[in-house]
Design a protein around this motif. Sequence first.
Motif, PDB file in Angstrom:
ATOM      1  N   MET A   1       0.849  -1.187   0.000  1.00  0.00           N
ATOM      2  CA  MET A   1       0.000   0.000   0.000  1.00  0.00           C
ATOM      3  C   MET A   1       0.886   1.239   0.000  1.00  0.00           C
ATOM      4  O   MET A   1       1.733   1.396   0.863  1.00  0.00           O
ATOM      5  N   GLN A   2       0.707   2.110  -0.972  1.00  0.00           N
ATOM      6  CA  GLN A   2       1.501   3.330  -1.063  1.00  0.00           C
ATOM      7  C   GLN A   2       0.989   4.373  -0.071  1.00  0.00           C
ATOM      8  O   GLN A   2      -0.211   4.423   0.239  1.00  0.00           O
ATOM      9  N   ALA A   3       1.904   5.220   0.416  1.00  0.00           N
ATOM     10  CA  ALA A   3       1.544   6.190   1.446  1.00  0.00           C
ATOM     11  C   ALA A   3       0.449   7.147   0.967  1.00  0.00           C
ATOM     12  O   ALA A   3      -0.493   7.457   1.711  1.00  0.00           O
ATOM     13  N   ARG A   4       0.550   7.625  -0.270  1.00  0.00           N
ATOM     14  CA  ARG A   4      -0.440   8.580  -0.767  1.00  0.00           C
ATOM     15  C   ARG A   4      -1.831   7.951  -0.823  1.00  0.00           C
ATOM     16  O   ARG A   4      -2.823   8.564  -0.405  1.00  0.00           O
ATOM     17  N   SER A   5      -1.909   6.725  -1.334  1.00  0.00           N
ATOM     18  CA  SER A   5      -3.201   6.036  -1.385  1.00  0.00           C
ATOM     19  C   SER A   5      -3.750   5.790   0.014  1.00  0.00           C
ATOM     20  O   SER A   5      -4.946   5.932   0.265  1.00  0.00           O
ATOM     21  N   ALA A   6      -2.857   5.395   0.934  1.00  0.00           N
ATOM     22  CA  ALA A   6      -3.287   5.144   2.306  1.00  0.00           C
ATOM     23  C   ALA A   6      -3.819   6.416   2.958  1.00  0.00           C
ATOM     24  O   ALA A   6      -4.778   6.374   3.740  1.00  0.00           O
ATOM     25  N   LEU A   7      -3.216   7.560   2.639  1.00  0.00           N
ATOM     26  CA  LEU A   7      -3.698   8.827   3.192  1.00  0.00           C
ATOM     27  C   LEU A   7      -5.085   9.172   2.657  1.00  0.00           C
ATOM     28  O   LEU A   7      -5.954   9.643   3.401  1.00  0.00           O
ATOM     29  N   PHE A   8      -5.310   8.944   1.377  1.00  0.00           N
ATOM     30  CA  PHE A   8      -6.649   9.162   0.822  1.00  0.00           C
ATOM     31  C   PHE A   8      -7.663   8.255   1.532  1.00  0.00           C
ATOM     32  O   PHE A   8      -8.769   8.680   1.878  1.00  0.00           O
ATOM     33  N   ASP A   9      -7.288   6.992   1.737  1.00  0.00           N
ATOM     34  CA  ASP A   9      -8.172   6.070   2.446  1.00  0.00           C
ATOM     35  C   ASP A   9      -8.459   6.566   3.858  1.00  0.00           C
ATOM     36  O   ASP A   9      -9.599   6.550   4.328  1.00  0.00           O
ATOM     37  N   LEU A  10      -7.402   6.997   4.556  1.00  0.00           N
ATOM     38  CA  LEU A  10      -7.533   7.431   5.939  1.00  0.00           C
ATOM     39  C   LEU A  10      -8.423   8.659   6.058  1.00  0.00           C
ATOM     40  O   LEU A  10      -9.342   8.700   6.898  1.00  0.00           O
ATOM     41  N   TYR A  11      -8.172   9.649   5.234  1.00  0.00           N
ATOM     42  CA  TYR A  11      -8.999  10.851   5.289  1.00  0.00           C
ATOM     43  C   TYR A  11     -10.442  10.545   4.889  1.00  0.00           C
ATOM     44  O   TYR A  11     -11.386  11.055   5.503  1.00  0.00           O
ATOM     45  N   GLY A  12     -10.622   9.731   3.860  1.00  0.00           N
ATOM     46  CA  GLY A  12     -11.976   9.443   3.404  1.00  0.00           C
ATOM     47  C   GLY A  12     -12.769   8.577   4.354  1.00  0.00           C
ATOM     48  O   GLY A  12     -13.967   8.803   4.568  1.00  0.00           O
ATOM     49  N   ASP A  13     -12.112   7.588   4.961  1.00  0.00           N
ATOM     50  CA  ASP A  13     -12.831   6.616   5.783  1.00  0.00           C
ATOM     51  C   ASP A  13     -12.952   7.035   7.243  1.00  0.00           C
ATOM     52  O   ASP A  13     -13.886   6.610   7.929  1.00  0.00           O
ATOM     53  N   HIS A  14     -12.024   7.870   7.720  1.00  0.00           N
ATOM     54  CA  HIS A  14     -12.034   8.203   9.151  1.00  0.00           C
ATOM     55  C   HIS A  14     -11.979   9.700   9.440  1.00  0.00           C
ATOM     56  O   HIS A  14     -12.759  10.207  10.252  1.00  0.00           O
ATOM     57  N   LEU A  15     -11.062  10.420   8.821  1.00  0.00           N
ATOM     58  CA  LEU A  15     -10.828  11.806   9.225  1.00  0.00           C
ATOM     59  C   LEU A  15     -11.854  12.779   8.658  1.00  0.00           C
ATOM     60  O   LEU A  15     -12.093  13.836   9.258  1.00  0.00           O
ATOM     61  N   ARG A  16     -12.467  12.452   7.522  1.00  0.00           N
ATOM     62  CA  ARG A  16     -13.497  13.333   6.941  1.00  0.00           C
ATOM     63  C   ARG A  16     -14.608  13.582   7.951  1.00  0.00           C
ATOM     64  O   ARG A  16     -15.079  14.716   8.111  1.00  0.00           O
ATOM     65  N   GLN A  17     -15.028  12.554   8.648  1.00  0.00           N
ATOM     66  CA  GLN A  17     -16.117  12.694   9.622  1.00  0.00           C
ATOM     67  C   GLN A  17     -15.638  13.244  10.951  1.00  0.00           C
ATOM     68  O   GLN A  17     -16.442  13.479  11.852  1.00  0.00           O
ATOM     69  N   ARG A  18     -14.330  13.451  11.087  1.00  0.00           N
ATOM     70  CA  ARG A  18     -13.770  14.028  12.313  1.00  0.00           C
ATOM     71  C   ARG A  18     -13.211  15.431  12.058  1.00  0.00           C
ATOM     72  O   ARG A  18     -12.309  15.876  12.753  1.00  0.00           O
ATOM     73  N   GLY A  19     -13.748  16.100  11.084  1.00  0.00           N
ATOM     74  CA  GLY A  19     -13.330  17.465  10.798  1.00  0.00           C
ATOM     75  C   GLY A  19     -12.370  17.602   9.642  1.00  0.00           C
ATOM     76  O   GLY A  19     -12.025  18.716   9.237  1.00  0.00           O
ATOM     77  N   GLY A  20     -11.884  16.478   9.107  1.00  0.00           N
ATOM     78  CA  GLY A  20     -11.017  16.527   7.930  1.00  0.00           C
ATOM     79  C   GLY A  20      -9.630  17.062   8.192  1.00  0.00           C
ATOM     80  O   GLY A  20      -8.967  17.543   7.272  1.00  0.00           O
ATOM     81  N   ARG A  21      -9.148  16.970   9.440  1.00  0.00           N
ATOM     82  CA  ARG A  21      -7.817  17.475   9.762  1.00  0.00           C
ATOM     83  C   ARG A  21      -7.185  16.575  10.807  1.00  0.00           C
ATOM     84  O   ARG A  21      -7.856  15.920  11.588  1.00  0.00           O
ATOM     85  N   ALA A  22      -5.852  16.572  10.832  1.00  0.00           N
ATOM     86  CA  ALA A  22      -5.114  15.785  11.822  1.00  0.00           C
ATOM     87  C   ALA A  22      -3.684  16.279  11.872  1.00  0.00           C
ATOM     88  O   ALA A  22      -3.142  16.793  10.878  1.00  0.00           O
ATOM     89  N   ALA A  23      -3.068  16.133  13.032  1.00  0.00           N
ATOM     90  CA  ALA A  23      -1.664  16.486  13.197  1.00  0.00           C
ATOM     91  C   ALA A  23      -0.801  15.492  12.430  1.00  0.00           C
ATOM     92  O   ALA A  23      -1.174  14.321  12.257  1.00  0.00           O
ATOM     93  N   ILE A  24       0.350  15.935  11.980  1.00  0.00           N
ATOM     94  CA  ILE A  24       1.243  15.045  11.249  1.00  0.00           C
ATOM     95  C   ILE A  24       1.665  13.870  12.128  1.00  0.00           C
ATOM     96  O   ILE A  24       1.814  12.738  11.635  1.00  0.00           O
ATOM     97  N   ALA A  25       1.807  14.113  13.427  1.00  0.00           N
ATOM     98  CA  ALA A  25       2.162  13.018  14.333  1.00  0.00           C
ATOM     99  C   ALA A  25       1.079  11.944  14.335  1.00  0.00           C
ATOM    100  O   ALA A  25       1.377  10.743  14.382  1.00  0.00           O
ATOM    101  N   ALA A  26      -0.191  12.355  14.269  1.00  0.00           N
ATOM    102  CA  ALA A  26      -1.294  11.388  14.233  1.00  0.00           C
ATOM    103  C   ALA A  26      -1.292  10.616  12.919  1.00  0.00           C
ATOM    104  O   ALA A  26      -1.537   9.401  12.896  1.00  0.00           O
ATOM    105  N   LEU A  27      -1.022  11.307  11.821  1.00  0.00           N
ATOM    106  CA  LEU A  27      -0.981  10.630  10.521  1.00  0.00           C
ATOM    107  C   LEU A  27       0.102   9.558  10.519  1.00  0.00           C
ATOM    108  O   LEU A  27      -0.100   8.452   9.993  1.00  0.00           O
ATOM    109  N   ILE A  28       1.235   9.874  11.109  1.00  0.00           N
ATOM    110  CA  ILE A  28       2.328   8.898  11.172  1.00  0.00           C
ATOM    111  C   ILE A  28       1.919   7.703  12.024  1.00  0.00           C
ATOM    112  O   ILE A  28       2.175   6.544  11.651  1.00  0.00           O
TER     113      ILE A  28
END
Length: 263
Positions: A1-28
């Motif tokens: 799984m490539q990092a860019r694709s995983a980020l799209f998945d993460l934002y779409g599946d989880h972070l979109r409903q949590r305000g669409g933002r996250a700290a870089i530490a959380a993303l890591i």
Amino acid sequence: MQARSALFDLYGDHLRQRGGRAAIAALIRLLAPLGIAAPAVRTAVSRMVRQGWLAPVRLPAGPGYQLTPRAVRRLDEAAARIYRTGRSSWDGHFDLLVISAPEARTERDRLAAELAFLGYGRLETGVWLAARPAGEVDQLLADAGVRFERFSAAHTGGDTGARELIMRAWNVPAVGASYAGFVAQLTPVVGAITRLTDDRTAYAARCALVHAWRAFLFRDPQLPASLLPPDWPGTAAAAFFDRQAARLRPAADRFVDHCLRES
């Protein structure tokens, strides 16, 4: 799984409903269970900022990134297709595009990938069609700087003629085989998750499930059921995805919330 694709998945599946933002530490933290290292996350985030999908934001937890309006529109449209919350009926009309393709091959390939994502299939050079119009397509073609004409067209041969037409624009048997392969590949992955499984492992399994399912956004134009073969494999695959995604959701949500708090 490539990092860019995983980020799209993460934002779409989880972070979109949590305000669409996250700290870089959380993303890591959130991509670590998927085997993606911190440098790869930072590189992918920087690339998504340059492409207009993410914007830097200062959060209480430190530097972070939020979805841009463009990204919100794209993820919301994708979610409607992933979870099939949009309209499913068909009025018998195709959305037909006649475009002047870009001269540069890289630009042509990029435009073709974007049109495929929006559900359009190439009928012949410069001619694309979809079973339903995509709201983004006018802006996409305008941004690409190509001349185009757009029509709403019904096949005079009825469903029979329409079926023959879609077989020219898409490899429908191959899409069906991909759906069968999806179920076979993901069954052991999600089947290994039980009530005793820790949240981190369940989250990783759900990420794998969603990532594999999201790939059908590029493969399956979600054609009307009346035009598809009987016993279409996509129907059973969708039921499998819905069932397993819902089963793994509580543990995945707990892990995401934990990582956001820890950051």
